[in-house]
Design a protein around this motif. Structure first.
Motif, mmCIF file in Angstrom:
data_model
loop_
_atom_site.group_PDB
_atom_site.id
_atom_site.type_symbol
_atom_site.label_atom_id
_atom_site.label_comp_id
_atom_site.label_asym_id
_atom_site.label_seq_id
_atom_site.Cartn_x
_atom_site.Cartn_y
_atom_site.Cartn_z
ATOM 1 N N GLY A 1 4.124 75.658 -3.516
ATOM 2 C CA GLY A 1 3.542 76.854 -4.207
ATOM 3 C C GLY A 1 4.930 77.390 -5.047
ATOM 4 N N GLU A 2 5.417 78.758 -4.804
ATOM 5 C CA GLU A 2 6.621 79.236 -5.387
ATOM 6 C C GLU A 2 7.900 78.923 -4.805
ATOM 7 N N THR A 3 7.911 78.451 -3.508
ATOM 8 C CA THR A 3 9.220 78.100 -2.627
ATOM 9 C C THR A 3 9.493 76.819 -3.136
ATOM 10 N N THR A 4 10.919 76.938 -3.228
ATOM 11 C CA THR A 4 11.670 75.659 -3.467
ATOM 12 C C THR A 4 12.937 75.474 -2.473
ATOM 13 N N VAL A 5 12.999 74.376 -1.779
ATOM 14 C CA VAL A 5 14.238 74.058 -0.835
ATOM 15 C C VAL A 5 14.805 72.990 -1.441
ATOM 16 N N LYS A 6 16.064 73.213 -1.458
ATOM 17 C CA LYS A 6 17.086 72.033 -1.628
ATOM 18 C C LYS A 6 17.879 71.484 -0.591
ATOM 19 N N VAL A 7 17.755 70.226 -0.209
ATOM 20 C CA VAL A 7 18.461 69.740 0.953
ATOM 21 C C VAL A 7 19.335 68.797 0.439
ATOM 22 N N PRO A 8 20.729 68.935 0.697
ATOM 23 C CA PRO A 8 21.733 67.944 0.397
ATOM 24 C C PRO A 8 21.576 66.558 1.116
ATOM 25 N N ALA A 9 22.271 65.473 0.290
ATOM 26 C CA ALA A 9 22.415 64.245 0.818
ATOM 27 C C ALA A 9 23.195 64.330 2.053
ATOM 28 N N GLU A 10 23.110 63.358 3.207
ATOM 29 C CA GLU A 10 23.880 63.424 4.262
ATOM 30 C C GLU A 10 24.718 62.216 3.804
ATOM 31 N N PRO A 11 26.141 62.504 3.947
ATOM 32 C CA PRO A 11 27.112 61.808 3.476
ATOM 33 C C PRO A 11 27.313 60.371 4.353
ATOM 34 N N VAL A 12 27.565 59.081 3.868
ATOM 35 C CA VAL A 12 27.625 57.994 4.829
ATOM 36 C C VAL A 12 28.874 57.555 4.498
ATOM 37 N N ALA A 13 29.633 56.532 5.401
ATOM 38 C CA ALA A 13 31.069 55.925 5.503
ATOM 39 C C ALA A 13 30.717 55.028 4.222
ATOM 40 N N GLN A 14 29.819 54.196 4.260
ATOM 41 C CA GLN A 14 29.464 53.260 3.261
ATOM 42 C C GLN A 14 28.115 52.819 2.895
ATOM 43 N N LEU A 15 27.872 52.752 1.568
ATOM 44 C CA LEU A 15 26.718 52.599 1.130
ATOM 45 C C LEU A 15 26.164 51.030 1.271
ATOM 46 N N VAL A 16 25.400 50.386 2.053
ATOM 47 C CA VAL A 16 25.263 49.003 2.327
ATOM 48 C C VAL A 16 24.006 48.676 1.533
ATOM 49 N N ASP A 17 22.925 49.170 1.805
ATOM 50 C CA ASP A 17 21.681 48.575 1.221
ATOM 51 C C ASP A 17 20.766 49.767 1.112
ATOM 52 N N THR A 18 20.030 50.314 0.039
ATOM 53 C CA THR A 18 19.026 51.158 -0.122
ATOM 54 C C THR A 18 17.572 50.887 0.358
ATOM 55 N N THR A 19 17.466 49.617 0.845
ATOM 56 C CA THR A 19 16.217 49.287 1.270
ATOM 57 C C THR A 19 15.631 50.250 2.023
ATOM 58 N N GLY A 20 14.461 50.935 1.995
ATOM 59 C CA GLY A 20 13.762 51.531 2.960
ATOM 60 C C GLY A 20 14.270 53.084 3.099
ATOM 61 N N ALA A 21 15.174 53.568 2.247
ATOM 62 C CA ALA A 21 15.604 54.914 2.201
ATOM 63 C C ALA A 21 14.576 55.877 1.984
ATOM 64 N N GLY A 22 13.555 55.540 0.965
ATOM 65 C CA GLY A 22 12.627 56.763 0.906
ATOM 66 C C GLY A 22 11.535 56.743 2.204
ATOM 67 N N ASP A 23 11.482 55.439 2.677
ATOM 68 C CA ASP A 23 10.487 55.396 3.841
ATOM 69 C C ASP A 23 10.857 56.117 5.058
ATOM 70 N N GLN A 24 12.371 56.168 5.164
ATOM 71 C CA GLN A 24 12.840 56.759 6.319
ATOM 72 C C GLN A 24 12.839 58.260 6.083
ATOM 73 N N PHE A 25 13.186 58.733 4.748
ATOM 74 C CA PHE A 25 13.057 60.231 4.578
ATOM 75 C C PHE A 25 11.844 60.599 4.853
ATOM 76 N N ALA A 26 10.612 59.740 4.453
ATOM 77 C CA ALA A 26 9.155 60.177 4.902
ATOM 78 C C ALA A 26 9.103 60.078 6.185
ATOM 79 N N ALA A 27 9.570 59.513 6.882
ATOM 80 C CA ALA A 27 9.386 59.514 8.425
ATOM 81 C C ALA A 27 9.996 60.731 9.042
ATOM 82 N N GLY A 28 11.093 61.135 8.776
ATOM 83 C CA GLY A 28 11.584 62.279 9.099
ATOM 84 C C GLY A 28 10.964 63.521 8.762
ATOM 85 N N PHE A 29 10.575 63.688 7.392
ATOM 86 C CA PHE A 29 9.797 64.813 6.807
ATOM 87 C C PHE A 29 8.318 64.872 7.457
ATOM 88 N N LEU A 30 7.768 63.748 7.722
ATOM 89 C CA LEU A 30 6.476 63.728 8.210
ATOM 90 C C LEU A 30 6.433 64.442 9.634
#
Length: 337
Positions: free
Chosen positions: A257-286
Motif C-alpha cells: 500500500g502506502e507503506t515503504t520499508v527499506k532494509v540494508p544489506a547484511e555485510p559479508v566478509a567475502q563475496l564468493v557466489d551469488t547463486t541462490g541469494a534471491g531464493d534465500q531472501f525469499a525464504a526468510g521473508f516468507l
C-alpha cells in the motif's frame, strides 16, 4: 479453515545443481550469457557438463532452495516439483526429504531425464546458469495436491517453471485452491529472461492472484517496462498487496500500500557466489510472513539468509539460519496455528 501443517508450500522446478568456478573466457568460449539463465537441451547439457571444471552437485531449483532455507530457519515446508525415475531423481528426492521438507510428487516415467542446472561462477561471484529443464517441465495441475496447498499459510510459485502452458494452468489452479482456503499466494519473477518471455502472463497473475511478489530491481523494471525504479514501485503497489524487491548491495525495498520499508544489506566478509541469494531472501521473508512478523523483521530475516548464502559456493545454507537470526537478536515467531 483446514488445519495448518506448513508455513510455506513451494511449487517449482525440481533440479540438481552443478556449480563450478570458471573464467570469463570460458563463458565467451561456450556462448554463455554472463549473469543470466539460458535454457539448453539435453545434448548441450551433456557437452557443457563435460567441459566444466570440478564442481559441486546438490539438489536445487530456485523454489526448492527457498524451501531448504525455510527448513533451516526451523519452518515447516512442503514442495511440489517433478523429477524422473533416474539417479538424479533419486538424489533430489533423498536430499529434499533429508533436510525436512515434505516432498511427495509422483515421478515422470519413460520421458525426459531429471533436470539439471549448470552454474558457472566467475571471480566476481556472478553466476551464469545453463539449465536443462527435462522432467521438471512435465508438471501439470494433476501434480497439485489440493489438501497440502490448503494446509499451507503461503503457496510460493517459482517463475522459472512458467514456460509451458500446462505449468501456467497449474499456477492459476494452485492460486485458486489457496485463495479458496483463505491462504496467501506468492510469486517470484525468478529472472529477467523469464519476465521478457512471460510479461503479459506474469502481469495477469500478479494482478489477479498474487499477495506477495518477489523480484530484483531489474526484473521489476522489466515487468512494468520502465527504466525508472520509482515508477516500477508505484506500479507494483497497485497490483500486489506486498512486494519485496532486492537491490544487491543496496539491500531490499518492501512496499505494501502506502507503506515503504527499506532494509540494508547484511555485510559479508567475502563475496564468493551469488547463486541462490534471491531464493534465500525469499525464504526468510516468507517464513516471517507466515509467522505474522512485521515487514521490517521479514526483510531482516531475508537479508540475513542472503548474506549467508553469498559467503560460500552453493545455493543452500551451510550455517543454520535459525541460529544466525538469533545472533542478530531475532527470535523466530512460533507457528500461528
Amino acid at each position: 479453515m483446514t488445519e495448518t501443517r506448513y508455513d510455506v508450500l513451494g511449487v517449482g522446478n525440481a533440479i540438481v545443481d552443478v556449480i563450478a568456478r570458471c573464467s570469463d573466457d570460458f563463458l565467451v568460449e561456450h556462448g554463455i550469457e554472463k549473469g543470466g539463465m539460458t535454457l539448453i537441451d539435453e545434448g548441450q547439457a551433456t557437452s557443457l557438463y563435460a567441459a566444466m571444471g570440478e564442481g559441486t552437485e546438490i539438489s536445487g531449483g530456485s523454489g526448492a532452495n527457498t524451501l531448504a532455507g525455510i527448513a533451516s530457519f526451523g519452518g515447516r515446508g512442503a514442495y511440489i516439483g517433478k523429477v524422473a525415475e533416474d539417479a538424479l531423481g533419486d538424489t533430489f528426492d533423498r536430499e529434499i526429504r533429508t533436510i525436512g521438507v515434505d516432498y511427495q510428487t509422483s515421478r515422470l516415467v519413460g520421458g525426459a531425464a531429471t533436470a539439471r542446472c549448470l552454474v558457472n561462477v566467475t571471480e566476481d561471484a556472478q553466476r551464469s546458469m545453463c539449465t536443462f529443464l527435462g522432467a521438471s517441465t512435465f508438471f501439470s495441475d494433476e501434480d497439485l495436491d489440493k489438501s497440502r496447498i490448503e494446509a499451507a499459510h503461503i503457496t510460493y510459485l517459482e517463475g522459472y517453471l512458467f514456460d509451458r502452458e500446462e505449468a501456467k494452468r497449474a499456477f492459476v489452479r494452485a492460486a485458486e485452491i489457496a485463495k479458496a482456503a483463505n491462504r496467501k499466494v506468492s510469486l517470484t519473477l525468478s529472472d529477467g529472461f523469464c519476465v521478457d518471455r512471460h510479461r503479459a502472463s506474469f502481469r495477469q497473475l500478479v494482478d489477479n492472484h498474487i499477495d506477495i511478489l518477489f523480484a530484483n530491481e531489474d526484473e521489476l523494471k522489466s515487468l512494468y517496462e520502465t527504466d525508472d525504479f520509482d515508477t516500477a514501485l508505484s506500479r507494483v503497489r497497485e497490483e500486489a498487496a506486498v512486494a519485496a524487491v532486492t537491490r544487491s548491495e543496496k539491500g531490499a525495498v518492501i512496499v505494501s500500500g502506502e507503506t515503504t520499508v527499506k532494509v540494508p544489506a547484511e555485510p559479508v566478509a567475502q563475496l564468493v557466489d551469488t547463486t541462490g541469494a534471491g531464493d534465500q531472501f525469499a525464504a526468510g521473508f516468507l517464513l516471517g510472513m507466515a509467522r505474522g512478523a512485521d515487514l521490517e523483521t521479514c526483510g531482516r530475516l531475508g537479508v540475513i539468509a542472503a548474506a549467508e548464502i553469498i559467503s560460500h559456493m552453493g545455493a543452500r545454507p551451510e550455517v543454520e539460519l535459525k541460529t544466525l537470526a538469533a545472533r542478530h537478536g531475532i527470535e523466530i515467531p512460533a507457528p500461528l496455528d
